[in-house]
Enzyme design. Structure first.
Site, short mmCIF file in Angstrom:
data_model
loop_
_atom_site.label_atom_id
_atom_site.label_comp_id
_atom_site.label_asym_id
_atom_site.label_seq_id
_atom_site.Cartn_x
_atom_site.Cartn_y
_atom_site.Cartn_z
N LYS A 24 13.32 7.59 22.25
CA LYS A 24 13.88 8.42 21.17
C LYS A 24 12.77 9.25 20.50
O LYS A 24 12.91 10.44 20.26
CB LYS A 24 14.55 7.50 20.14
CG LYS A 24 15.00 8.20 18.89
CD LYS A 24 14.82 7.49 17.57
CE LYS A 24 13.85 6.44 17.33
NZ LYS A 24 13.33 6.29 15.98
N THR A 71 11.91 6.43 11.75
CA THR A 71 11.24 7.50 12.49
C THR A 71 12.28 8.54 12.88
O THR A 71 13.17 8.26 13.69
CB THR A 71 10.55 6.96 13.76
OG1 THR A 71 9.64 5.94 13.37
CG2 THR A 71 9.79 8.06 14.47
N LYS A 121 3.92 10.95 11.97
CA LYS A 121 4.42 9.81 12.74
C LYS A 121 4.66 10.21 14.20
O LYS A 121 4.34 9.45 15.13
CB LYS A 121 5.71 9.28 12.10
CG LYS A 121 6.45 8.22 12.88
CD LYS A 121 5.67 6.94 12.99
CE LYS A 121 6.35 5.95 13.92
NZ LYS A 121 5.51 4.85 14.31
#
Ligand SMILES: NC(=O)c1ccc[n+]([C@@H]2O[C@H](COP(=O)([O-])OP(=O)(O)OC[C@H]3O[C@@H](n4cnc5c(N)ncnc54)[C@H](OP(=O)(O)O)[C@@H]3O)[C@@H](O)[C@H]2O)c1
Length: 287
Positions: A237, A94, A169
């Protein structure tokens, strides 16, 4: 031969599914010990990412963040310098969509084809081969590796050119983080005004207001047991990636940024390597 680099929570299960389905695998990870189960099942160990590139036709990467991906891809021992010409690199990490676009351009310079293919689904779906792949890049390249993705996942979604898989995503994880935080706060509120925790959890989970994915976190919240499936620090994150991408597109994201800081505070309190559902622990802790 298939190459797999990054054997953490997700990568290890994904690689294991490939092996269990008869694929030949060469693997590399910063910490070699995490490859033990795969080596015992017949995977070959590569001393460097470059060696993976030499022997594999397709390379999957499943790494924490951009820095980890760059570390494995570039440099003398990086896989892009390891005889990758004409081969395919599939990055499942990701990362920022702009980073995926950059990796696509960098790959082109090395005559390597690139797909961004991050996944939706956590440790258990990874284990069961039930991930959802969100793919950006050339559709013909996706067609080539679709059978491999079908081993590791239950759905393969094509979202367009490079970067679009990573973009989708971030949108999904934004919803997940916000749902998890809102759910935790609602339970906390219910308990504070005198309702029983289990009743609140089950009533919410059976109402249309709760995201279906929260059902997977029911027992963790009920039992205050937050062993990591999706590490909280990775969600922090991802929220930072959302904030960066929103800033770059001149978009205000007040709820996302508040949620990001909430996860940041939980991480600061030492909950980074617990499951993201430990946000409940952080929200409910009293002196
Ligand atoms: N867990 C989930 O539920 C989930 C779900 C969807 C997507 N993701 C995403 O998938 C990716 C991997 O997640 P994960 O849960 O598998 O994470 P993880 O268990 O923390 O594993 C991270 C992997 O990256 C490697 N790595 C980290 N920093 C590195 C560096 N500087 N240089 C080289 N290698 C480095 C680690 O190597 P070591 O083994 O040596 O530490 C490990 O192989 C992340 O981008 C995450 O956001 C996770």
């Amino acid at each position: 031969m298939i190459g797999f680099i990054g054997l953490g929570i997700m990568g290890n299960h994904m690689a294991e599914n490939l092996l269990d389905n008869g694929q030949e695998l060469i693997v590399h990870n910063r910490t070699k010990a995490k490859a033990d189960n795969l080596l015992n099942k017949g995977a070959k160990w590569a001393e460097s990412p470059a060696q993976v590139a030499k022997e594999a036709n397709v390379i999957f990467t499943m790494l924490t963040n951009e820095a980890a991906v760059e570390g494995m891809a570039f440099g003398d021992n990086g896989f892009l310098n390891g005889d990758m010409k004409g081969k395919l690199w599939v990055d499942c990490s990701t990362v920022d969509p702009k980073f995926s676009e950059l990796m696509a351009r960098e790959s082109e310079a090395y005559h390597v084809r690139f797909l961004d293919a991050p996944v939706s689904g956590s440790k258990i779906p990874a284990q069961k081969g039930e991930l959802i792949f969100l793919v950006g890049g050339n559709e013909a390249d996706l067609k080539e590796i679709r059978p491999l993705l079908e081993i590791m996942g239950k759905a393969i979604q094509y979202h367009g050119v490079n970067g679009k898989g990573s973009s989708m995503k971030l949108v999904i994880n934004l919803m997940l983080a916000q749902s998890m935080a809102a759910f935790s706060e609602a339970i906390h509120f219910g308990e504070a005004i005198g309702l029983e925790k289990e009743t609140v959890i089950d009533t919410l989970l059976n109402s249309p207001t709760a995201a279906p994915i929260l059902k997977l976190k029911r027992d963790k919240l009920l039992n205050n047991e937050f062993a990591e499936e999706f590490p909280l620090e990775h969600m922090h994150k991802d929220l930072n990636l959302v904030a960066q991408a929103a800033y770059a597109s001149n978009t205000a994201m007040p709820v996302a940024n508040a949620t990001k800081e909430l996860f940041g505070m939980a991480k600061q309190k030492g909950l980074g390597r617990k499951d993201l559902s430990a946000i409940y622990q952080y929200i409910t802790e009293r002196e």
